[in-house]
Design an enzyme around this catalytic site. Structure first.
Site, PDB file in Angstrom:
ATOM      1  N   LYS A 268      22.743  42.270  58.191  1.00 40.34           N
ATOM      2  CA  LYS A 268      22.374  40.857  58.237  1.00 40.34           C
ATOM      3  C   LYS A 268      21.111  40.622  57.417  1.00 40.34           C
ATOM      4  O   LYS A 268      20.304  41.537  57.246  1.00 40.34           O
ATOM      5  CB  LYS A 268      22.078  40.448  59.694  1.00 40.34           C
ATOM      6  CG  LYS A 268      23.295  40.363  60.593  1.00 40.34           C
ATOM      7  CD  LYS A 268      22.893  39.939  62.003  1.00 40.34           C
ATOM      8  CE  LYS A 268      24.092  39.849  62.923  1.00 40.34           C
ATOM      9  NZ  LYS A 268      25.058  38.801  62.544  1.00 40.34           N
ATOM     10  N   ARG A 342      33.974  42.026  68.700  1.00 36.34           N
ATOM     11  CA  ARG A 342      35.408  42.105  69.039  1.00 36.34           C
ATOM     12  C   ARG A 342      35.856  43.551  69.157  1.00 36.34           C
ATOM     13  O   ARG A 342      36.772  43.871  69.910  1.00 36.34           O
ATOM     14  CB  ARG A 342      36.208  41.306  67.992  1.00 36.34           C
ATOM     15  CG  ARG A 342      36.080  41.815  66.593  1.00 36.34           C
ATOM     16  CD  ARG A 342      36.465  40.775  65.532  1.00 36.34           C
ATOM     17  NE  ARG A 342      35.446  39.746  65.326  1.00 36.34           N
ATOM     18  CZ  ARG A 342      35.563  38.725  64.492  1.00 36.34           C
ATOM     19  NH1 ARG A 342      36.671  38.575  63.778  1.00 36.34           N
ATOM     20  NH2 ARG A 342      34.591  37.846  64.357  1.00 36.34           N
TER      21      ARG A 342
END
Ligand code: BES
Ligand code: MN
Ligand code: ZN
Length: 491
Positions: A268, A342
């Site tokens: 990020k 996920r």
């Protein structure tokens, strides 16, 4: 800060508050005020254009009966339970660092108040007063909280039971806020588990899976995320059975517990990355909800599962393009290592289904930035394969103060995850990012299982104070899950 209900005012100094309905100041009973102070209060309301809107506050000072004290009028609008919560929160916000130590509230000024309204007033006051100051070693004396107790008079019969319930919920919310507030050098998978150990004293059964155990079970998706970190991952299962074994199948709550999300090799940007300490907010909400249920001895059987990992780059980290095999047997091509939530949840979902065969599963996760683009910080996203389950969650959200908004699922979205080499990719195209994330999870839900996914990315952390929280960790999800269990599963 605590609250209690009482029949008489306490000894010693206190400030005094009167809840007032919309346009109710002229007729309001202001018990215990001298005629002079009653006039002063009404004039203060007029001067401040106070009309009793929920959460509005007017402050004046009186000295006529020999004791000098603040007097506050607080609006409760139409008198709904949520108005009372807002009023309680507004008073705490006003008085927390004001020098006031005790606040007495005379509910009689609001006319008829039911037990739920009275209890929600107390809950709003207590929740708004929560702070985490352990790292402030030089806090200016005037910035320190002074308000220690709110004493509420004039509550109707039944308030004690309603408050006992909500008090348990506020304790659950506090645990969640603490877990979310702590930085990632303090809360990592193993220390998250340690912070939950005290739940044992409430009768919660705790099971912890280490990495070797998860490897033996084939949790390649969760472990693929964890492998880049020197911190070991954990699967934490918190089981509360308040039915004494009568209810065999638990309701399952599953939380994303990424204790820090750097993005991994798909790293990020630096700006704002510190926010990713709260990427365990789903797991935090599950732990807090179990604490609330156990504290109030809820007559329900609930299993809370937290998938705990740290997502780091490094020589051992997984790479974009890696293919992992999940516990379900399905293979996943990891296109983007930053879509890690996920990957953690799919193995936690597979595990809870194999171990407990729940008929209902609710998962909570700070899953996608796209959710914040869609709903901002006002609602969490709800995704479900069952309309009745979705409706009961929407209702619980509205009633509890943790609101949800439903999104669609469907084959056309699901197809976007097909991979040319494995059973699926872990990301779809740019559009509908929150929906494709939910579709990914749905691939791990077995036939006949009712499932809902809550994307709480916009709700876990607040940049400005709200009704029942200050800036920072909100504890989102605890009140919602408690309400959802109470209304749908308690015997
Ligand atoms: N934890 C983030 C989602 C997130 C972002 C929550 C900002 C709160 C604030 C999640 O793991 C993530 O990185 N998601 C990616 C998915 C993308 C790679 C498909 C995202 O939202 O950018
Ligand atoms: Mn991520
Ligand atoms: Zn994440």
């Amino acid at each position: 800060m605590r609250a209690r209900f009482a029949a008489a005012r306490p000894q010693g100094a206190y400030d005094l508050a009167f809840p007032i309905r919309k346009d109710g100041i002229a007729k309001a009973d202001l018990p215990g005020l001298s005629d002079g102070d009653r006039t002063l209060a009404r004039e203060a309301a007029r001067a401040a254009r106070f009309e009793g809107d929920s959460g509005a506050v007017v402050e004046l000072f009186s000295g006529s009966d020999g004791a000098y004290r603040r007097i506050l009028l607080v609006g409760v609008g139409a008198g709904e339970v949520t108005d009372f919560e807002k009023a309680g929160g507004a008073l705490t916000a006003r008085l927390l660092t004001s020098g006031a130590e005790t606040l007495v509230v005379e509910l009689a000024s609001a006319g008829a108040v039911n037990a739920d309204g009275a209890a929600r007033f107390a809950a709003g006051a207590v929740l708004r007063g929560w702070r985490y100051d352990i790292y402030r070693t030089r806090l200016n004396a005037k910035a320190r909280p002074t308000l220690a107790e709110v004493v509420i008079l004039g509550a109707p019969e039944g308030t004690d039971a309603a408050w006992a319930h909500l008090q348990a919920v506020t304790e659950g919310v506090s645990l969640t806020r603490e877990l979310v507030s702590e930085p990632a050098n303090i809360i990592y998978p193993e220390s998250f588990v340690e912070r939950c150990q005290p739940l044992k004293d409430l009768g919660v059964e705790i099971e912890v899976l280490d990495e070797a155990t998860m490897r033996a079970l084939g949790m390649g998706a969760l472990l693929g995320v964890s492998q880049g970190s020197v911190r070991e991952g954990r699967l934490l299962a918190l089981r509360w059975d308040g039915t004494g074994g009568k209810e065999k199948t638990p309701v399952a709550l599953v939380g994303k517990g990424v204790t820090f999300d750097t993005g991994g090799i798909s790293i990020k940007p630096a700006a704002g990355m510190e926010d990713m300490k709260w990427d365990m907010g789903g797991a935090g909400a599950v732990a807090g909800a179990i604490k609330a249920l156990a504290t109030r001895k809820a007559n329900a059987h609930v299993i809370g599962v937290c998938g705990l990992v740290e997502n780091m780059p490094g020589g051992k980290a997984q790479r974009p393009g890696d293919i992992v095999t999940s516990m379900s047997g399905q293979t996943i091509e990891v296109i983007n290592t930053d879509a890690e939530g996920r990957l953690v949840l799919c193995d936690a979902l597979a595990w809870v289904q194999r171990r407990y065969s729940p008929r209902v599963i609710v998962d909570l996760a700070t899953l996608t930035g796209a959710m914040i683009i869609s709903l901002g910080n006002e609602h969490a996203g709800l995704f479900s394969n069952d309309d009745a389950l979705a409706d009961s969650l929407l209702a619980a959200g509205k009633a509890s103060g943790d609101p949800l908004w439903r999104f669609p699922l469907g084959d056309a979205y699901n197809k976007l995850l097909d991979s040319p080499i494995a059973d699926m990719k872990n990301v779809g195209p740019r559009g509908a990012g929150s929906i494709t994330a939910a579709q990914f999870l749905q691939r791990f839900i077995e036939d006949g299982v009712k499932w809902a996914h809550l994307d709480i990315a916009g709700m876990v952390w607040a940049d400005k104070p709200g009704v029942a929280w200050d800036k920072g960790a909100t504890g989102f999800g605890v009140r919602l899950l408690d309400r959802f269990i109470a209304d749908n599963f308690e015997r």
